[in-house]
Scaffold this motif. Structure first.
Motif, PDB file in Angstrom:
ATOM      1  N   VAL A 256       0.861  -1.186   0.000  1.00 31.22           N
ATOM      2  CA  VAL A 256       0.000   0.000   0.000  1.00 31.22           C
ATOM      3  C   VAL A 256       0.893   1.230   0.000  1.00 31.22           C
ATOM      4  CG1 VAL A 256      -1.890   1.204   1.128  1.00 31.22           C
ATOM      5  CG2 VAL A 256      -1.715  -1.289   1.343  1.00 31.22           C
ATOM      6  N   TYR A 257       0.843   1.998  -1.079  1.00 30.71           N
ATOM      7  CA  TYR A 257       1.721   3.158  -1.216  1.00 30.71           C
ATOM      8  C   TYR A 257       1.093   4.390  -0.575  1.00 30.71           C
ATOM      9  CZ  TYR A 257       4.621   0.505  -4.440  1.00 30.71           C
ATOM     10  OH  TYR A 257       5.454  -0.441  -4.994  1.00 30.71           O
ATOM     11  N   GLY A 258       1.958   5.210   0.065  1.00 26.95           N
ATOM     12  CA  GLY A 258       1.514   6.441   0.700  1.00 26.95           C
ATOM     13  C   GLY A 258       1.833   6.444   2.177  1.00 26.95           C
ATOM     14  N   LEU A 259       1.716   7.609   2.800  1.00 26.28           N
ATOM     15  CA  LEU A 259       1.975   7.743   4.232  1.00 26.28           C
ATOM     16  C   LEU A 259       0.698   7.886   5.044  1.00 26.28           C
ATOM     17  CD1 LEU A 259       5.110  10.064   4.136  1.00 26.28           C
ATOM     18  CD2 LEU A 259       5.022   7.682   4.870  1.00 26.28           C
ATOM     19  N   ALA A 260      -0.373   8.350   4.429  1.00 33.08           N
ATOM     20  CA  ALA A 260      -1.678   8.429   5.094  1.00 33.08           C
ATOM     21  C   ALA A 260      -2.648   7.659   4.209  1.00 33.08           C
ATOM     22  CB  ALA A 260      -2.115   9.879   5.257  1.00 33.08           C
ATOM     23  N   VAL A 261      -2.818   6.381   4.508  1.00 33.59           N
ATOM     24  CA  VAL A 261      -3.523   5.490   3.586  1.00 33.59           C
ATOM     25  C   VAL A 261      -4.572   4.663   4.321  1.00 33.59           C
ATOM     26  CG1 VAL A 261      -1.554   5.311   2.028  1.00 33.59           C
ATOM     27  CG2 VAL A 261      -1.784   3.681   3.909  1.00 33.59           C
ATOM     28  N   HIS A 262      -5.509   4.127   3.540  1.00 30.21           N
ATOM     29  CA  HIS A 262      -6.462   3.154   4.076  1.00 30.21           C
ATOM     30  C   HIS A 262      -5.957   1.756   3.754  1.00 30.21           C
ATOM     31  CE1 HIS A 262     -10.182   1.139   5.142  1.00 30.21           C
ATOM     32  NE2 HIS A 262     -10.130   0.513   3.966  1.00 30.21           N
ATOM     33  N   ILE A 263      -5.874   0.907   4.771  1.00 36.44           N
ATOM     34  CA  ILE A 263      -5.401  -0.461   4.584  1.00 36.44           C
ATOM     35  C   ILE A 263      -6.473  -1.417   5.079  1.00 36.44           C
ATOM     36  CG2 ILE A 263      -3.590  -2.138   5.125  1.00 36.44           C
ATOM     37  CD1 ILE A 263      -1.749   0.203   5.768  1.00 36.44           C
ATOM     38  N   ASN A 264      -6.866  -2.342   4.228  1.00 37.90           N
ATOM     39  CA  ASN A 264      -7.840  -3.358   4.642  1.00 37.90           C
ATOM     40  C   ASN A 264      -7.263  -4.162   5.803  1.00 37.90           C
ATOM     41  OD1 ASN A 264      -9.681  -2.674   2.603  1.00 37.90           O
ATOM     42  ND2 ASN A 264      -8.660  -4.002   1.133  1.00 37.90           N
ATOM     43  N   ASP A 265      -8.101  -4.418   6.819  1.00 32.48           N
ATOM     44  CA  ASP A 265      -7.591  -5.165   7.963  1.00 32.48           C
ATOM     45  C   ASP A 265      -7.766  -6.665   7.813  1.00 32.48           C
ATOM     46  OD1 ASP A 265     -10.316  -5.209   8.197  1.00 32.48           O
ATOM     47  OD2 ASP A 265     -10.379  -4.530  10.283  1.00 32.48           O
ATOM     48  N   LYS A 266      -8.440  -7.112   6.747  1.00 28.74           N
ATOM     49  CA  LYS A 266      -8.667  -8.537   6.504  1.00 28.74           C
ATOM     50  C   LYS A 266      -7.979  -8.968   5.215  1.00 28.74           C
ATOM     51  CE  LYS A 266     -11.626  -8.900   9.985  1.00 28.74           C
ATOM     52  NZ  LYS A 266     -11.329  -9.666  11.221  1.00 28.74           N
ATOM     53  N   CYS A 267      -7.392 -10.148   5.236  1.00 30.04           N
ATOM     54  CA  CYS A 267      -6.728 -10.705   4.071  1.00 30.04           C
ATOM     55  C   CYS A 267      -7.736 -10.976   2.961  1.00 30.04           C
ATOM     56  CB  CYS A 267      -6.004 -11.992   4.445  1.00 30.04           C
ATOM     57  SG  CYS A 267      -5.248 -12.868   3.069  1.00 30.04           S
ATOM     58  N   SER A 268      -7.384 -10.608   1.748  1.00 27.37           N
ATOM     59  CA  SER A 268      -8.274 -10.800   0.607  1.00 27.37           C
ATOM     60  C   SER A 268      -8.379 -12.265   0.190  1.00 27.37           C
ATOM     61  CB  SER A 268      -7.794  -9.975  -0.584  1.00 27.37           C
ATOM     62  OG  SER A 268      -6.466 -10.331  -0.943  1.00 27.37           O
ATOM     63  N   LEU A 269      -7.471 -13.123   0.668  1.00 27.17           N
ATOM     64  CA  LEU A 269      -7.510 -14.543   0.304  1.00 27.17           C
ATOM     65  C   LEU A 269      -8.212 -15.405   1.335  1.00 27.17           C
ATOM     66  CD1 LEU A 269      -3.960 -15.225  -1.231  1.00 27.17           C
ATOM     67  CD2 LEU A 269      -6.110 -14.736  -2.406  1.00 27.17           C
TER      68      LEU A 269
END
Length: 383
Positions: A256-269
């Motif tokens: 996930v690129y960036g310093l202020a980003v949204h990151i999913n907390d659950k694995c997509s797999l």
């Protein structure tokens, strides 16, 4: 202080030895000298020389180099003797300072080599140097701010505190590098990228940017060579290569690129919770052309670690610029299959239309742009 003569490259210097009865470790000597770091120093000589050829310096202008944490002084003394640029060797230790002065006098290089007895941060805040080299005993973190301010063209940094960088000492890594590392299968690359991320943020404060020319993790240390560019736009462009890695226990990872980003907390797999690491540098680690230029320099020099160094540089040159690597044996254990040779796996990945390469970080690891399910499918189907 007891001393002995050692020769590295074309340079013979006096270095300290531990007192009689002391534990024969480098740190037991009154002034620190580590013979194990000869490969680091050999590559430094070749890399610095290769960079200077790129600069095509104006003969009317003096190129300045500082070994800000010199200890025995062998690194800076080699730069002064084997490259010949104006060199400042600095150390806070009185014993180190006196030994450096003695070596400068013995070698007859006093016309362009200077000993300094200051706190490294004070020196780097006082003066600008074309090339700044940080090679501390432990972490470079306390010196990165002053180095970022001082450096003009090339920043060279060693970090030997791999446990904090790679997540084994998590809280220490967070304090020193303002980032969260993960101690997993690619922890060595994690350490390099955590260090680069910290350097990038320090440089950005001075409207400077870095272009990594070579970055490697070897044995117990991390080493990087960074071309410095000036300007706020360059710094903004650099910071876009910062980001985070979301890692799942199933082996899936997301950049996930960036310093202020949204990151999913659950694995997509698999739907399990991600572990998040960063912020770190997600950009390139090496410039292949520069790796070739270093190799060419090494081939022309009398260096004790030439063969081993060139082999490592070739791996760096040829590895894909993709974070992070996969460990083949770990994947095979998960899948319950025997591991093929690493070259067989890389060929299979390429035959299936993916980019793939070996990596200098580990002999059993590889880099690829394939997603985890495709990697696992290919591993299972290798014959």
């Amino acid at each position: 202080m007891n001393v002995r003569s050692v020769k590295e490259g074309d340079t013979e210097v006096l270095v300290p030895v531990p007192e009689e009865g002391a534990n024969f470790a480098p740190s037991a000597a009154p002034v620190f000298f580590n013979p194990v770091m000869e490969m680091n120093r050999d590559i430094s000589i070749a890399a610095t020389s290769a960079f200077l050829k790129r600069m095509e310096p104006d003969p009317e202008k003096t190129i300045t180099y500082v070994d800000a944490l010199s200890a025995s002084g062998i690194r800076g003394l080699r730069v002064a003797n084997e490259i010949g640029i104006e060199t400042t060797l600095n150390d806070w230790s009185e014993d180190a300072y006196k030994l450096i002065q003695e070596n400068i006098e013995n070698m007859g290089i006093g016309d362009h080599t200077f000993a300094s007895h200051k706190n490294a941060n004070v020196l780097l805040h006082e003066k600008h140097f074309n090339i700044v080299d940080l090679d501390p005993f432990g972490t470079p973190a306390p010196f990165l701010a002053s180095a970022a301010r001082s450096v003009v063209n090339l920043l060279e940094v060693t970090a030997t505190d791999t446990a904090p960088l790679c997540g084994a000492h998590l809280n220490s890594g967070i304090r020193k590098y303002a980032a969260i590392p993960l101690n997993n299968e690619y922890h060595s690359e994690m350490g390099v990228r955590i260090l680069l991320g910290r350097v990038a943020r320090e440089l950005s404060l001075h409207d400077k940017a870095m272009v990594p020319l070579l970055s490697h993790a070897t044995r117990h240390y991390v080493r990087t060579y960074l071309h410095i560019r000036r300007g706020a736009k360059q710094a903004d462009k650099m910071l876009k290569k910062m980001g985070f890695i979301a890692q799942c226990e199933c082996g899936n990872r997301e950049k996930v690129y960036g310093l202020a980003v949204h990151i999913n907390d659950k694995c997509s797999l698999c739907g399990k919770e991600y572990l998040i690491s960063g912020p770190m540098w997600l950009g390139e680690l090496h410039e292949p052309e520069f790796c070739d230029e270093i190799i060419e320099e090494m081939e022309q020099r009398d260096l004790g670690t030439k063969e081993m160094s060139v082999k490592m540089l070739e791996f760096c040159r040829d590895e894909l610029s993709i974070p992070m690597f996969y460990d083949q044996h770990l994947l095979c254990k998960k899948l319950g299959v025997s591991a093929s040779t690493i070259d067989t796996l890389i060929t299979a990945l390429r035959d299936n239309g993916y980019k793939a390469s070996r990596t200098h970080f580990s002999g059993t690891s590889f880099k690829t742009d394939a997603e985890l399910p495709d990697i696992e499918r290919i591993i299972v189907n290798i014959r």
